[in-house]
Structures are given as structure tokens and as C-alpha cells.
Motif scaffolding. Structure first.
Motif, short mmCIF file in Angstrom:
data_model
loop_
_atom_site.label_atom_id
_atom_site.label_comp_id
_atom_site.label_asym_id
_atom_site.label_seq_id
_atom_site.Cartn_x
_atom_site.Cartn_y
_atom_site.Cartn_z
N VAL A 1 22.37 -52.50 30.52
CA VAL A 1 22.86 -52.60 31.90
C VAL A 1 21.70 -52.80 32.86
CG1 VAL A 1 24.09 -51.39 33.74
CG2 VAL A 1 24.89 -51.19 31.38
N THR A 2 20.64 -52.00 32.70
CA THR A 2 19.56 -52.05 33.71
C THR A 2 18.39 -52.96 33.33
OG1 THR A 2 18.54 -50.15 32.62
CG2 THR A 2 20.07 -49.68 34.45
N ASP A 3 18.30 -53.35 32.06
CA ASP A 3 17.12 -54.14 31.65
C ASP A 3 17.45 -55.60 31.33
OD1 ASP A 3 15.52 -51.89 31.83
OD2 ASP A 3 15.76 -51.34 29.72
N THR A 4 18.48 -56.16 32.00
CA THR A 4 18.88 -57.52 31.60
C THR A 4 17.83 -58.56 31.97
OG1 THR A 4 20.09 -57.65 33.68
CG2 THR A 4 21.37 -57.08 31.72
N ALA A 5 16.80 -58.17 32.74
CA ALA A 5 15.72 -59.14 33.05
C ALA A 5 15.09 -59.67 31.76
CB ALA A 5 14.65 -58.48 33.91
N VAL A 6 15.17 -58.88 30.68
CA VAL A 6 14.51 -59.26 29.41
C VAL A 6 15.10 -60.55 28.84
CG1 VAL A 6 16.05 -57.99 27.84
CG2 VAL A 6 13.61 -58.21 27.29
N THR A 7 16.32 -60.90 29.34
CA THR A 7 16.98 -62.11 28.80
C THR A 7 16.29 -63.39 29.31
OG1 THR A 7 18.51 -62.16 30.66
CG2 THR A 7 19.20 -60.94 28.69
N ARG A 8 15.34 -63.21 30.28
CA ARG A 8 14.67 -64.40 30.82
C ARG A 8 13.60 -64.92 29.88
NH1 ARG A 8 12.94 -61.62 36.07
NH2 ARG A 8 14.91 -60.77 36.86
N TRP A 9 13.16 -64.10 28.90
CA TRP A 9 12.12 -64.58 27.98
C TRP A 9 12.53 -64.22 26.56
CZ3 TRP A 9 11.13 -61.16 32.11
CH2 TRP A 9 11.08 -59.82 31.76
N ASP A 10 11.83 -64.76 25.59
CA ASP A 10 12.09 -64.37 24.20
C ASP A 10 11.45 -63.02 23.93
OD1 ASP A 10 11.98 -67.77 23.41
OD2 ASP A 10 13.67 -66.46 22.93
N TRP A 11 12.10 -62.21 23.09
CA TRP A 11 11.54 -60.89 22.79
C TRP A 11 12.05 -60.43 21.43
CZ3 TRP A 11 14.85 -56.52 22.37
CH2 TRP A 11 16.18 -56.74 22.78
N GLU A 12 11.39 -59.43 20.89
CA GLU A 12 11.78 -58.87 19.59
C GLU A 12 11.57 -57.37 19.63
OE1 GLU A 12 8.86 -58.96 16.36
OE2 GLU A 12 10.28 -60.16 15.20
N ALA A 13 12.50 -56.62 19.03
CA ALA A 13 12.34 -55.17 18.90
C ALA A 13 12.06 -54.87 17.43
CB ALA A 13 13.61 -54.47 19.35
N CYS A 14 11.08 -54.03 17.16
CA CYS A 14 10.86 -53.60 15.77
C CYS A 14 11.27 -52.14 15.64
CB CYS A 14 9.41 -53.82 15.33
SG CYS A 14 8.17 -53.00 16.32
N MET A 15 11.88 -51.78 14.49
CA MET A 15 12.55 -50.49 14.38
C MET A 15 12.31 -49.83 13.02
SD MET A 15 14.36 -48.40 16.12
CE MET A 15 14.77 -49.43 17.54
N THR A 16 12.04 -48.52 13.06
CA THR A 16 11.90 -47.75 11.82
C THR A 16 13.25 -47.14 11.46
OG1 THR A 16 11.30 -45.89 13.23
CG2 THR A 16 9.49 -47.10 12.17
N ILE A 17 13.42 -46.82 10.17
CA ILE A 17 14.65 -46.17 9.74
C ILE A 17 14.54 -44.66 10.03
CG2 ILE A 17 16.13 -45.67 7.74
CD1 ILE A 17 15.31 -48.45 6.63
N PRO A 18 13.43 -43.99 9.64
CA PRO A 18 13.25 -42.62 10.15
C PRO A 18 12.80 -42.69 11.61
CG PRO A 18 11.88 -43.04 8.20
CD PRO A 18 12.36 -44.35 8.70
N GLU A 19 12.53 -41.55 12.24
CA GLU A 19 12.10 -41.58 13.64
C GLU A 19 10.83 -42.42 13.80
OE1 GLU A 19 14.64 -41.03 15.41
OE2 GLU A 19 13.14 -41.37 16.97
N ASN A 20 9.80 -42.11 12.95
CA ASN A 20 8.53 -42.82 13.14
C ASN A 20 7.74 -42.88 11.83
OD1 ASN A 20 6.28 -44.06 14.08
ND2 ASN A 20 5.49 -42.29 15.21
#
Ligand SMILES: C#C[C@@H]1N[C@@H](C)[C@@H](O)[C@H]1O
Length: 441
Positions: A261-280
Motif C-alpha cells: 500500500v505505502t511502497d508502490t513507488a518501487v514499481t517505477r524501477w526493476d527490483w528483486e527481494a531475496c529471502m531466507t527460509i529460516p529468519e536469517n
């Protein structure tokens, strides 16, 4: 604007074939593999809860002791073809492998260091086997490279003396040569994922970061570079001193996602999120009870969330020192793969729909189409899914992807406001509704 020599080279999204393919991939497998997988977060019988690939630091292991792990590296269960088949079934279109993590150990026989697979009992080129096996399955391969290097004697966290400058210059030449070696010897690599660039020593060498990106794009035309490499003339990272994104996509989303809802500015550029299965935990850790372990459905929601905001989702796996995967990771690959097998069309080649987020879940939109996907995670007890459309967008029909013939009731209750009627029942996995629309007056 502030005049910059080493700032962003362009603004907006790249639209060449290589970047369009990167964008259409949407779902990738991150693999963290190195000497840290051998102790797996345990040192001298003590379990360290921090990230397993940082065990050298957490357990304060002397470099000579840590580096001697190279003589134990012999992953007898490693089978690149088997890894690639698992990835294919999971539904990933790309894989990013740690060629060299902070420990400095290289998964390829680099001619610039002895601290590699060539010096281990295993001897063989792991990168070559992975690139060939994954490419054979139609999966692109990207290289993670840590600029930070705990092994190399010329690495410096900061430049505090002329001696530091001389040493660090030697280090930067070493890293430049390794990167050129990777781009030259593995020509099908599609992207470079830089990490370990947060120290002042790198921030003070924006020119080097600019020259690395330039070299990689000359050696490997079309290759993609993440935002973590670059520092500008003033040491600014990710975005330059004029607020322009450097590199080809934003890769600051590590173990977190932008708010829909609040971070839709990110749609203006390409981006990637990387994610772990445990917390860290990125590297293999023997004991996953030390933190929350995300379920397949938690991770699936993150994948859909990311796609709905026009980003790529890179899910991390940490193979054991023997070269196999732990049961939790195999189970997650199976559950997500089953879902992707049925509904992957709502992820691959899909993008941000430009619509307001609703409580029931996420929209994705198939590129160059009038096909809108509604991925429903939170089933409404009312049996009604609320849809708010941008001005001019008119909904025509809706049906479950699994039951294209049974049109759902679509009611326009006000300008640009619709209710889609669905059965009230408990579903055990997210459902996908496909909506056709047209642009009205
Ligand atoms: C901190 C840090 C590193 N960045 C993640 C992508 C992992 O490589 C972790 O070790």
C-alpha cells in the motif's frame, strides 16, 4: 543536479531482450554454498544462532583454521543435474549461486587464487557443472560475488593510510580480474549479484565500481548488474547523489518486502527481494530450531506479493557440506512447485496491475494482455471479493483458473467498484481467479 562521473548511467527500466527476460523470470533460486556449509553453524561443539555463513566471525575462528576447511571440502553427494531438476519442478526460471562469499573460497578454479575448489579434495569446477545443468533445464544462471573478502591479505574495511591504499588497490585489481574471468569463462551468465560492498573502502572507490560494471557489460553484452555494486563520486550506494538508481535493478530488499500500500513507488524501477527460509540463515545451519522457519505458504505469499509489485523473488537454499539439501527445503520446493505447476501463469511474465491492494490478496497482470489475475489468500466470509479499478478499466468476466467454463458473477456496484461472488469454503492453498477486462471510455 549534482554533476557525477560515477553516478547512474540511465534512468527508468531497461527494455532490451535480456532485461525483459530477467523481468519475466520473476521467481529464482538463491544458493549459498561454501566452506561454511561444513561446520553448519556449530564450532567446537557450540551452536551459534547467527547466520551460518558468518560463523568464522561469530565463533571468532582464526583465518588459518577457517581456511583449512578447504581440505575438508569434498561434497560427495553433489549432483548438479539433480539440483537443476529440483529447481525446474519448483518453477524457478533463474538461479543465483555464490561464486565467492565473504570467506573468499571460490567455487570455480580461479587462476587468481589457490583458495578454491581446485585446492580442495573435490577439485572439480562446481560453477561449470551448475551452469551446464541449470541451463540444460532452461534456467538462467546468475553469479553472486562478494567484494568483501576475509581471506585475501589485501582486503581492507577502510583506507586509513597510504599502505592501505596500495594494498586495497591490489585487492581491487584481484577482484576485477576474477570478475572478468567469470564473465569470460561462463559466457551464459545472465546477471551479477554483488554483495559485501558496504565498507568505506568500497565507498571510496566509486570509480572502480563504475569500471567493473562497464567491463562486465563489454565482456558479456546484455548482462545485468544489481544496485549493490555501485558507489558514486561521493560514496552514495544504490541511489546516486541525485537519487537515481545505479545498476539495473534495486536489490536492497533482503529478508523484507516493500509494503503493497505505502511502497508502490518501487514499481517505477526493476527490483528483486531475496529471502531466507529460516529468519536469517543463508548458508547451511545444522539446527533450524534456533528461529522461525517459514512454511511453504508463507513463502508462496511472498512470491505472489513480490510479483504483484513488479519485482523478482529470490528464494534461498543452503546445501549441506555433502552437497545435498535438507528435508525442509525439499518439502518447500515440492509444495511451491505443485502450486506453480498449476498457477505459474499468474507469476511468470506478470507484473504490477496498477490497482489498489485489497484484503483478499494480490493482483498480477500478464504482460501485454487484458488478463488480470487475482491470487486469493484471505477467503472472504461474505463470499464477495471487492475490486476497485482505475478509471476506464471495465471488468468483463471472471472465472477460477481451474474452472474457466464457470463464469463467476461480477457486479458493478458503483463507478470503478465491483464485487465478484465466490463460494464460501475453506481452501488450503491460494486460489487464482482470472479476470478479462477492456479499457472503456
Ligand atoms: C549480510 C549479509 C549477506 N547478504 C545476504 C545476501 C547473504 O549473503 C548474507 O550473508
Amino acid at each position: 543536479a549534482i554533476p557525477l562521473q560515477y553516478g547512474a548511467q540511465y534512468s527508468g527500466k531497461r527494455t532490451d531482450d535480456a532485461m525483459n527476460k530477467w523481468r519475466s523470470n520473476r521467481f529464482g533460486q538463491f544458493i549459498h554454498w561454501g566452506l561454511y556449509a561444513i561446520p553448519g553453524g556449530v564450532w567446537n561443539g557450540k551452536t551459534y544462532n547467527y547466520a551460518a555463513e558468518f560463523l568464522k566471525a561469530s565463533a571468532n575462528v582464526p583465518s588459518a583454521t577457517w581456511d583449512s576447511l578447504m581440505y575438508q571440502f569434498n561434497p560427495v553427494k553433489f549432483d548438479a543435474k539433480q539440483w537443476a531438476k529440483m529447481a525446474k519442478k519448483m518453477g524457478v526460471k533463474y538461479m543465483t549461486i555464490t561464486t565467492k562469499h565473504h570467506e573468499g573460497f571460490c567455487l570455480w578454479p580461479s587462476k587468481y587464487t589457490d583458495f578454491s575448489v581446485a585446492g580442495s579434495p573435490y577439485k572439480k569446477d562446481i560453477l561449470k557443472q551448475l551452469v551446464e545443468a541449470y541451463n540444460a533445464e532452461g534456467i538462467d544462471v546468475n553469479f553472486y560475488y562478494s567484494v568483501l573478502d576475509w581471506h585475501h591479505p589485501d582486503w581492507r574495511n577502510d583506507i586509513k593510510s597510504p599502505q592501505d591504499s596500495v594494498a586495497f588497490k591490489r585487492y581491487l585489481d584481484f577482484a576485477y580480474n576474477q570478475l572478468k574471468e567469470l564473465a569470460t569463462n561462463y559466457p551464459t551468465v545472465k546477471a551479477f549479484w554483488f554483495d559485501g560492498t558496504w565498507d568505506n573502502s568500497v565507498k571510496k572507490n566509486g570509480k572502480w565500481t563504475y569500471e567493473v560494471e562497464k567491463m562486465l557489460k563489454e565482456v558479456s553484452p546484455g548482462v545485468i548488474v544489481n544496485s549493490r555494486l555501485r558507489a558514486d563520486d561521493y560514496g552514495k550506494r544504490h541511489k546516486d547523489s541525485n537519487g537515481q538508481l545505479m545498476g539495473d535493478y534495486e536489490s536492497g530488499y533482503e529478508r523484507r518486502l516493500p509494503d503493497p500500500v505505502t511502497d508502490t513507488a518501487v514499481t517505477r524501477w526493476d527490483w528483486e527481494a531475496c529471502m531466507t527460509i529460516p529468519e536469517n540463515q543463508w548458508g547451511y545451519h545444522k539446527d533450524w530450531t534456533v528461529s522461525h522457519v517459514k512454511s511453504p505458504l508463507e513463502l508462496l505469499e511472498m512470491l505472489v506479493h513480490t510479483t504483484s509489485m513488479g519485482g523478482n523473488f529470490l528464494l534461498n537454499f543452503g546445501p549441506t557440506g555433502n552437497g545435498d539439501f535438507r528435508k525442509e527445503e525439499l518439502d518447500i520446493a515440492t509444495v511451491i512447485g505443485n502450486w506453480m505447476g498449476k498457477y505459474g501463469d499468474a507469476i511468470w511474465n506478470c507484473d504490477y496491475a496498477g490497482m489498489k491492494k485489497e484484503d483478499w490478496g494480490y493482483y498480477t497482470k500478464k504482460k501485454n494482455s487484458n488478463q488480470l489475475n487475482m491470487v486469493v489468500f484471505n477467503w472472504p466470509s461474505s463470499g464477495l471479493l471487492k475490486v476497485r479499478t482505475p478509471r476506464g478499466m471495465v471488468l468483463d468476466k471472471a472465472s477460477f483458473v481451474d474452472a474457466k467454463g464457470n463464469a463467476l458473477k461480477v457486479e458493478e456496484i458503483a463507478d470503478n467498484q465491483y464485487l465478484i461472488q465466490v463460494p464460501v469454503k475453506l481452501y488450503t492453498s491460494p486460489q487464482v481467479i482470472q479476470v478479462d477486462f477492456h479499457q472503456g471510455a
